[in-house]
Scaffold this motif. Structure first.
Motif, short mmCIF file in Angstrom:
data_model
loop_
_atom_site.label_atom_id
_atom_site.label_comp_id
_atom_site.label_asym_id
_atom_site.label_seq_id
_atom_site.Cartn_x
_atom_site.Cartn_y
_atom_site.Cartn_z
N LEU A 147 0.83 -1.21 0.00
CA LEU A 147 0.00 0.00 0.00
C LEU A 147 0.87 1.27 0.00
N ARG A 177 -1.16 6.50 3.30
CA ARG A 177 -2.21 7.51 3.12
C ARG A 177 -2.10 8.57 4.24
N GLU A 207 -4.48 9.86 5.92
CA GLU A 207 -5.40 9.58 7.04
C GLU A 207 -4.79 8.61 8.06
N ASN A 244 -2.81 -1.05 10.27
CA ASN A 244 -3.65 -0.61 9.16
C ASN A 244 -3.79 -1.82 8.24
N PRO A 245 -4.71 -2.72 8.59
CA PRO A 245 -4.82 -3.99 7.83
C PRO A 245 -5.63 -3.80 6.55
N PRO A 246 -5.68 -4.82 5.70
CA PRO A 246 -6.63 -4.75 4.57
C PRO A 246 -8.04 -4.73 5.13
N TYR A 247 -8.89 -3.83 4.61
CA TYR A 247 -10.27 -3.79 5.14
C TYR A 247 -11.31 -3.48 4.09
N ILE A 248 -10.93 -3.53 2.81
CA ILE A 248 -11.91 -3.23 1.76
C ILE A 248 -12.70 -4.50 1.42
N VAL A 289 -5.71 2.76 -6.50
CA VAL A 289 -5.73 1.43 -5.86
C VAL A 289 -5.57 0.29 -6.86
N ALA A 303 -3.05 -6.23 0.15
CA ALA A 303 -2.90 -5.14 1.12
C ALA A 303 -4.20 -4.37 1.30
N LEU A 304 -5.18 -4.62 0.43
CA LEU A 304 -6.41 -3.82 0.42
C LEU A 304 -7.64 -4.58 0.88
N GLU A 337 -6.92 0.82 12.15
CA GLU A 337 -7.57 1.60 11.09
C GLU A 337 -8.63 0.71 10.44
N ARG A 372 -12.39 6.40 11.30
CA ARG A 372 -11.22 5.81 10.64
C ARG A 372 -10.38 4.92 11.55
N1 GLN Z 1 -8.01 3.53 3.00
C1 GLN Z 1 -7.54 2.77 1.90
C2 GLN Z 1 -8.38 3.03 0.67
O1 GLN Z 1 -9.54 3.29 0.77
C3 GLN Z 1 -7.52 1.28 2.20
C4 GLN Z 1 -6.43 0.97 3.12
C5 GLN Z 1 -6.52 -0.43 3.66
O2 GLN Z 1 -7.19 -1.32 3.16
N2 GLN Z 1 -5.83 -0.60 4.70
O3 GLN Z 1 -7.86 2.98 -0.41
#
Ligand code: GLN
Length: 280
Positions: free
Chosen positions: A91, A94, A96, A184-188, A200, A207-208, A238, A270
């Protein structure tokens, strides 16, 4: 025909609709091509680029027009007070995510403390915290060997002796107990259409994206971290703007208390923080 600095800056118009930071992107390209600070661009707008500078600028602008993130073209991204090498293995840090650094600093004391950063990527969180106090010992965990190598290069370049980069999954390579864990793990969500838009597209899916609507890794971290935190120690995570309640519920089901969510500078939920209970 030689290109003047003001003419080069005006080329930002070619990025409108493609980048939401078109002016900044072109400024960053010119700073690196000319090897000058931003103020130079506005002090000497009528100066011309040399032919090699112009060729490099044109080539890099074309890469940006084709969608490549500016951080990948430059090879660096500023985060906190540091300049970090970035590449396509992880990643791009960012702005944030700097909220995690601020919230961690509010909870750390200026005495020896053990910190872990899970899924460190470039090393952004681990290296930023380590740079703030030499008494803190930071373990930076990364699953991807290529990203771990990148974090280690950043550590060496920044000469931060109080960081160890460890390869493995979440808490698995950690030894002993910690005073604070950040991640800040993958969280999408795998179904999120944003994955096919903008910068992205150039970042690794690993990573996402996380299963279970983006919550699978947050759940694993919450479970594993409870065994690695000292009583009263902090976990800072995060997450996506719409995941705060789900994350709080995950944490409340483990041994955490004082669970609280903080918004980023855009006003989006966040980061959620929680504290390991003092004693059972
Ligand atoms: N905030 C990131 C985004 O929306 C995602 C980062 C994450 O998955 N850790 O692109």
């Amino acid at each position: 025909m030689s290109l003047r600095i003001d003419q080069a800056l005006a080329r930002a118009s070619e990025l409108s609709g493609l980048s939401d930071s078109a002016d900044l992107d072109v400024q960053l390209l010119l700073e690196t091509v000319l090897d000058k600070p931003r103020s130079y661009l506005y002090t000497w707008p009528e100066r011309s680029l040399t032919m090699p500078q112009q060729q490099l600028f044109e080539a890099q602008l074309q890469r940006r027009i084709s969608g490549e993130p500016i951080a990948h073209i430059l090879g660096f991204r500023d985060f906190w007070t540091l300049s970090l090498e970035v590449d396509s293995s992880t990643l791009i840090p960012r702005p944030e995510t700097e909220l995690l650094v601020e919230l961690a600093l509010e909870r750390l004391e200026r005495r020896p403390q053990r910190i872990a950063d899970l899924g460190t990527g470039t090393g952004a969180l681990a290296l930023s915290l380590a740079s703030e106090c030499k008494l803190w010992q930071v373990s930076a965990v990364e699953f991807s060997p290529a990203a771990a190598a990148l974090a280690e290069r950043n550590r060496v370049r920044l000469a931060l002796e109080n960081v160890d980069v460890l390869t493995g999954s979440w808490c698995e390579p950690l030894r002993g107990q910690f005073d604070l864990i950040v991640s800040n793990p993958p969280y999408i969500d795998p179904e999120d259409p944003h994955l096919y838009q903008g910068d992205v597209r150039f970042e690794p899916r690993s990573a996402l994206v996380a299963e279970d609507h983006g919550l699978a890794d947050i759940r694993r971290i919450a479970e594993q971290a409870s065994a690695c935190l000292n009583p009263g120690a902090w976990l800072l995570l995060e997450h996506g703007y719409d995941q705060a309640e789900a994350v709080r519920n995950i944490l409340a089901a483990e041994y955490y208390q004082a669970i609280q969510t903080y918004p980023d500078l855009n006003g989006h939920d966040r980061v959620t923080v929680a504290r390991m209970i003092e004693a059972l």
